[in-house]
Write a protein that holds these residues in place. Structure first.
Motif, PDB file in Angstrom:
ATOM      1  N   HIS A  42      61.463  15.269  -1.814  1.00 50.71           N
ATOM      2  CA  HIS A  42      60.666  14.512  -2.771  1.00 50.71           C
ATOM      3  C   HIS A  42      60.714  13.041  -2.393  1.00 50.71           C
ATOM      4  CE1 HIS A  42      60.519  17.959  -5.557  1.00 50.71           C
ATOM      5  NE2 HIS A  42      61.789  18.149  -5.237  1.00 50.71           N
ATOM      6  N   ALA A  43      59.657  12.316  -2.698  1.00 45.97           N
ATOM      7  CA  ALA A  43      59.636  10.877  -2.443  1.00 45.97           C
ATOM      8  C   ALA A  43      59.066  10.148  -3.650  1.00 45.97           C
ATOM      9  CB  ALA A  43      58.796  10.556  -1.208  1.00 45.97           C
ATOM     10  N   ARG A  44      59.542   8.938  -3.875  1.00 48.04           N
ATOM     11  CA  ARG A  44      58.958   8.122  -4.931  1.00 48.04           C
ATOM     12  C   ARG A  44      57.679   7.467  -4.405  1.00 48.04           C
ATOM     13  NH1 ARG A  44      63.731   5.148  -3.595  1.00 48.04           N
ATOM     14  NH2 ARG A  44      63.285   3.198  -2.487  1.00 48.04           N
ATOM     15  N   LEU A  45      56.871   6.976  -5.314  1.00 45.75           N
ATOM     16  CA  LEU A  45      55.599   6.384  -4.943  1.00 45.75           C
ATOM     17  C   LEU A  45      55.791   5.073  -4.182  1.00 45.75           C
ATOM     18  CD1 LEU A  45      53.592   6.990  -8.218  1.00 45.75           C
ATOM     19  CD2 LEU A  45      52.893   7.798  -5.967  1.00 45.75           C
ATOM     20  N   SER A  72      62.749   6.940  -0.777  1.00 45.97           N
ATOM     21  CA  SER A  72      61.472   6.331  -0.427  1.00 45.97           C
ATOM     22  C   SER A  72      60.758   7.262   0.544  1.00 45.97           C
ATOM     23  CB  SER A  72      61.695   4.972   0.231  1.00 45.97           C
ATOM     24  OG  SER A  72      62.330   5.132   1.498  1.00 45.97           O
ATOM     25  N   GLU A  73      59.495   6.974   0.801  1.00 51.84           N
ATOM     26  CA  GLU A  73      58.768   7.780   1.785  1.00 51.84           C
ATOM     27  C   GLU A  73      59.479   7.743   3.139  1.00 51.84           C
ATOM     28  OE1 GLU A  73      54.191   8.119   3.127  1.00 51.84           O
ATOM     29  OE2 GLU A  73      55.206   6.308   3.823  1.00 51.84           O
ATOM     30  N   TYR A  74      59.962   6.570   3.523  1.00 56.84           N
ATOM     31  CA  TYR A  74      60.654   6.416   4.807  1.00 56.84           C
ATOM     32  C   TYR A  74      61.902   7.288   4.857  1.00 56.84           C
ATOM     33  CZ  TYR A  74      63.139   4.136   8.668  1.00 56.84           C
ATOM     34  OH  TYR A  74      63.820   3.879   9.839  1.00 56.84           O
ATOM     35  N   ASN A 399      60.967  -1.106   1.685  1.00 60.72           N
ATOM     36  CA  ASN A 399      62.353  -0.661   1.567  1.00 60.72           C
ATOM     37  C   ASN A 399      63.377  -1.780   1.430  1.00 60.72           C
ATOM     38  OD1 ASN A 399      62.353   2.496   2.256  1.00 60.72           O
ATOM     39  ND2 ASN A 399      60.799   1.501   3.518  1.00 60.72           N
ATOM     40  N   SER A 400      63.101  -2.951   1.988  1.00 59.11           N
ATOM     41  CA  SER A 400      64.057  -4.056   1.895  1.00 59.11           C
ATOM     42  C   SER A 400      63.314  -5.392   1.915  1.00 59.11           C
ATOM     43  CB  SER A 400      65.049  -3.973   3.064  1.00 59.11           C
ATOM     44  OG  SER A 400      66.179  -4.766   2.855  1.00 59.11           O
ATOM     45  N   PRO A 401      62.474  -5.633   0.896  1.00 59.26           N
ATOM     46  CA  PRO A 401      61.587  -6.803   0.901  1.00 59.26           C
ATOM     47  C   PRO A 401      62.316  -8.139   0.874  1.00 59.26           C
ATOM     48  CG  PRO A 401      61.567  -5.720  -1.242  1.00 59.26           C
ATOM     49  CD  PRO A 401      62.301  -4.817  -0.320  1.00 59.26           C
ATOM     50  N   GLU A 402      63.560  -8.149   0.412  1.00 56.81           N
ATOM     51  CA  GLU A 402      64.309  -9.408   0.335  1.00 56.81           C
ATOM     52  C   GLU A 402      64.575 -10.018   1.707  1.00 56.81           C
ATOM     53  OE1 GLU A 402      67.262  -6.141   0.878  1.00 56.81           O
ATOM     54  OE2 GLU A 402      65.499  -6.437  -0.409  1.00 56.81           O
ATOM     55  N   LEU A 403      64.442  -9.205   2.763  1.00 64.77           N
ATOM     56  CA  LEU A 403      64.673  -9.719   4.111  1.00 64.77           C
ATOM     57  C   LEU A 403      63.499 -10.556   4.627  1.00 64.77           C
ATOM     58  CD1 LEU A 403      66.280  -6.594   5.838  1.00 64.77           C
ATOM     59  CD2 LEU A 403      67.430  -8.698   5.167  1.00 64.77           C
TER      60      LEU A 403
END
Length: 473
Positions: A42-45, A72-74, A399-403
């Motif tokens: 399963h993956a979240r949107l 996540s999808e990834y 997945n890691s937007p803070e970077l």
């Protein structure tokens, strides 16, 4: 024979390039169709897709569950790749998967920087059970029961097949239930139409298809159109000059007449129906049967085996005719490409953009070998092909937007905002088109409290995305 992986997907949209896998189920079986293992993912949107409300209504997956799913999808893609690798070489088999599921998996792998052709490379191959069912219905009438369409034709929807043959299929349009129904149907077909099943296991790779076409004087191929499966006795002529698909001549036609035509007149003749030259998508699991079944099918039984063999030999020996057909097909592609010069989104270049070069392949491997998103971030700009750089940045954004530095984050957000808030027609679901679909579905399902409640939940989620992207403009 290798094991089979029976699989099914539930997705966020029907678009082949812009749809997210929300649920994937796979059942590993041996060549006797006995279960060895199973897995469900399963993956979240993603926030980089707008789900189509109609798809969510069909698969009945709630927004609440899609938000709360841990992967996540990834991350789900990584688990899917790891499971397939653990299971080893296999034949993946879905229901009507040629037209949808396998393309969704390819697109998912492509944008997640994984092996795009994981289902049909490194010894793996692909099969589509709906092709087997259609051929069984044609060559062994009564071997499998079907539903009936509004026009009175045989219906090959999985739900119809399950109901007609009393196969267990309780939670329709859930990945695992559809998987189990597909497996039950496979067992029925193997038992009731074994010759078709055995033939279908010989054509799961394009290499094997080509061997058969090149070595046999003629074969029967099943094609589905005009309300049902149709048989065509064909002889291999040459590969398509652009796509390498096998081009075959239908032996119902007057071959002597075709061989006398110049290129101009032959081009017009090839537009006729039934088609004198048929294209076999050799990577799409065609079912090829022995000519011994000809007695059951017109007009071939009336022409007779002697005449048909004579026609086949003339085709095989005539290189000039093959050159004419190849030239005509080449010109057709060039004409179509000249009239179809439109800019594509990166996701749509999966088949036209080529494979990654050696340098980019090394960056992809380095990116996949680390679980540290900071390392992935440092690799994002090392690609020579901008497509892979785009995908790497998109993965970090999800997945890691803070970077991402502020400028890069705003740039990516604005790109998606401009597209998702657009009122222009796009090859994917936009926020305005999703809102319109919700209104249409409300009218269609007025009085159905369950669906109306789900639509309100979807509407709330779309409004959340709208607010987020309006701030990014």
């Amino acid at each position: 024979m290798p094991n089979l992986v029976i699989y099914d997907l539930e997705t966020s949209d029907s678009s082949l390039h812009f749809s997210q896998i929300l649920e994937c189920a796979m059942i590993l079986v041996n060549d006797n169709l006995q279960e060895l293992d199973r897995a469900v993912f399963h993956a979240r949107l993603n926030k980089t897709f707008i789900p189509h409300p109609g798809a969510l209504i069909t698969n009945k997956i709630s927004i609440k569950r899609l938000k709360e799913t841990n992967l996540s999808e990834y991350q789900m893609t990584k688990q899917l790749v790891d499971t397939l690798s653990k299971w080893g070489k296999n034949i993946s088999m879905g229901w009507n998967s040629t037209n949808f599921d396998r393309n969704i998996i390819r697109s998912t792998m492509f944008r997640n920087l994984e092996k795009t052709y994981i289902l049909n490379s490194n010894g793996n191959s692909e099969a589509d059970l709906i092709h087997v069912a259609r051929s069984a219905h044609l060559f062994y009438p009564g071997s499998i029961k079907t539903g009936t369409t509004s026009k009175g034709n045989a219906e090959f929807k999985l739900t119809s097949i399950s109901a007609a043959n009393d196969l267990k299929h309780e939670d329709k349009h859930t990945a695992l239930s559809d998987c189990e129904a597909t497996l039950s149907t496979a067992k029925l077909l193997k038992e009731k139409a074994k010759s078709v099943w055995d033939s279908s296991m010989l054509t799961t790779s394009k290499q094997e298809v080509m061997k058969i076409l090149e070595n046999e004087q003629m074969v029967i191929v099943t094609e589905n159109y005009g309300g049902g499966p149709r048989p065509h006795l064909v002889t291999y002529l040459c590969p398509h000059p652009k796509f390498t698909w096998p081009l075959c001549v239908d032996l119902r036609h007057d071959i002597d007449h075709l061989l006398t035509l110049n290129v101009h007149h032959l081009k017009e003749e090839l537009k006729g129906k039934p088609k004198p030259v048929r294209t076999i998508k050799h990577s799409a699991h065609p079912i090829l049967m022995n000519p011994s079944y000809l007695n059951n099918f017109e007009p071939y039984n009336a022409i007779g085996m002697t005449k048909l063999l004579e026609r086949a030999k003339k085709i095989k020996m005539n290189k000039e005719f093959a050159e004419k057909v190849s030239l005509i097909k080449k010109e057709e592609v060039e004409e179509k490409e000249a009239n179809n010069q439109v800019d594509k989104f990166v996701e749509e270049t999966i088949y036209s953009g080529g494979f990654p070069g050696s340098k980019d392949q090394k960056v992809i491997e380095d990116l996949n070998q680390t679980d540290n998103w900071k390392d992935k971030y440092n690799l994002r700009n090392k690609f020579t092909d901008e497509r892979y750089s785009y995908f790497a940045k998109r993965l970090i954004y999800e997945n890691s937007p803070e970077l991402l530095d502020q400028t890069e984050y705003k740039q990516i957000s604005k790109f998606f905002a401009d597209n998702f808030l657009s009122t222009e027609k796009k090859p994917f679901t936009t926020i305005p088109s999703a809102m319109q679909a919700i209104d249409d579905l409300r009218n269609k399902h007025e009085g159905n409290d369950e669906i109306i409640s789900q639509l309100e939940e979807i509407n709330g989620y779309i409004e959340e995305l709208q607010t987020m992207y309006e701030k990014a403009k």
